[in-house]
Design an enzyme around this catalytic site. Structure first.
Site, PDB file in Angstrom:
ATOM      1  N   HIS A   1       2.030  -8.914   0.056  1.00  0.00           N
ATOM      2  CA  HIS A   1       1.031  -9.870   0.570  1.00  0.00           C
ATOM      3  C   HIS A   1       0.300 -10.560  -0.587  1.00  0.00           C
ATOM      4  O   HIS A   1       0.080 -11.773  -0.570  1.00  0.00           O
ATOM      5  CB  HIS A   1      -0.028  -9.148   1.416  1.00  0.00           C
ATOM      6  CG  HIS A   1       0.479  -8.477   2.651  1.00  0.00           C
ATOM      7  ND1 HIS A   1       0.207  -7.174   2.949  1.00  0.00           N
ATOM      8  CD2 HIS A   1       1.234  -8.945   3.677  1.00  0.00           C
ATOM      9  CE1 HIS A   1       0.753  -6.848   4.117  1.00  0.00           C
ATOM     10  NE2 HIS A   1       1.394  -7.909   4.573  1.00  0.00           N
TER      11      HIS A   1
ATOM     12  N   LYS B   1      -3.972  -2.225  19.710  1.00  0.00           N
ATOM     13  CA  LYS B   1      -3.133  -1.714  18.625  1.00  0.00           C
ATOM     14  C   LYS B   1      -3.877  -0.596  17.877  1.00  0.00           C
ATOM     15  O   LYS B   1      -5.095  -0.682  17.692  1.00  0.00           O
ATOM     16  CB  LYS B   1      -2.844  -2.874  17.651  1.00  0.00           C
ATOM     17  CG  LYS B   1      -1.421  -2.890  17.136  1.00  0.00           C
ATOM     18  CD  LYS B   1      -1.119  -4.204  16.431  1.00  0.00           C
ATOM     19  CE  LYS B   1      -0.103  -4.038  15.341  1.00  0.00           C
ATOM     20  NZ  LYS B   1       0.226  -5.292  14.669  1.00  0.00           N
TER      21      LYS B   1
ATOM     22  N   SER C   1       4.016  -2.719   5.126  1.00  0.00           N
ATOM     23  CA  SER C   1       2.869  -1.885   5.492  1.00  0.00           C
ATOM     24  C   SER C   1       3.332  -0.715   6.346  1.00  0.00           C
ATOM     25  O   SER C   1       2.792   0.390   6.238  1.00  0.00           O
ATOM     26  CB  SER C   1       1.835  -2.709   6.263  1.00  0.00           C
ATOM     27  OG  SER C   1       1.341  -3.751   5.469  1.00  0.00           O
TER      28      SER C   1
ATOM     29  N   ARG D   1      11.023 -11.628   4.083  1.00  0.00           N
ATOM     30  CA  ARG D   1      11.682 -10.577   3.307  1.00  0.00           C
ATOM     31  C   ARG D   1      13.170 -10.523   3.570  1.00  0.00           C
ATOM     32  O   ARG D   1      13.953 -10.169   2.707  1.00  0.00           O
ATOM     33  CB  ARG D   1      11.084  -9.210   3.655  1.00  0.00           C
ATOM     34  CG  ARG D   1       9.730  -8.997   3.060  1.00  0.00           C
ATOM     35  CD  ARG D   1       9.042  -7.830   3.711  1.00  0.00           C
ATOM     36  NE  ARG D   1       8.696  -8.155   5.084  1.00  0.00           N
ATOM     37  CZ  ARG D   1       7.915  -7.415   5.853  1.00  0.00           C
ATOM     38  NH1 ARG D   1       7.428  -6.289   5.390  1.00  0.00           N
ATOM     39  NH2 ARG D   1       7.624  -7.791   7.062  1.00  0.00           N
TER      40      ARG D   1
END
Ligand code: ADP
Length: 154
Positions: free
Chosen positions: A19, A43, A130, A92
């Site tokens: 990030h 979440k 993450s 990615r």
């Protein structure tokens, strides 16, 4: 001239060197980058919101054109609220690409024009996510090689 504001949204649970790299590489292309932590009440996060914010603020405290915010609800609504003209995403792999492509196309419709701009991840940071970091942290591994300097995980 209108300020070129770019929104970099995410969960940042926690922020990683991947990030950080995206923000630093985009920084000179925009007048301001708003790193925004989306909060979703359904979440479960590993790091609470104040902790995630401190990690992000520590990471970018040397850069006056990087602002840190939080938002609830749809990212496109927040983008409009802060007058962002662009959204930043890192890619990615092809999974990121397929997922992000549809969102970007729908967001452009929904916002009447906010464009998403993509940066391909640096190869040495492409494996960092993450999600994997959270697994490592749960297992008490030292993750300092994968997070920015300002992120201290005990
Ligand atoms: P989200 O909850 O939206 O998946 P993340 O915090 O996981 O949020 O990611 C936010 C953005 O950062 C996404 O565009 C993601 O592709 C990008 N990103 C995540 N990890 C990396 C990395 N290692 N290198 C480059 N970009 C990354």
């Amino acid at each position: 001239m209108q300020k070129r504001i770019a929104l970099f949204p995410g969960s940042f649970d926690p922020i990683t060197k991947g990030h950080e790299d995206i923000v630093l590489r985009y920084m000179n292309m925009f007048d301001e980058i708003v790193v925004a932590v989306g909060t979703n009440t359904t979440k479960n996060y590993m790091f609470d919101l104040p902790t995630r914010l401190v990690f992000i603020k520590n990471t970018f405290d040397k850069y006056p054109n990087v602002r840190v915010e939080t938002y609830e609800g749809l990212t496109v609504n927040f983008a409009k609220k802060i007058n962002a003209s662009y959204m930043l995403r890192g890619l990615r792999n092809t999974t990121d690409f397929d997922y992000e492509k549809s969102i970007a196309q729908m967001n452009k419709e929904l916002t009447a024009g906010i464009d998403t701009v993509f940066l391909i991840t640096n190869p040495d940071l492409a494996a960092i996510s993450s999600t994997i970091l959270r697994e490592l942290i749960k297992g008490k591994a030292d993750v300092s090689a994968f997070v920015p300097k300002g992120v201290v995980i005990k």
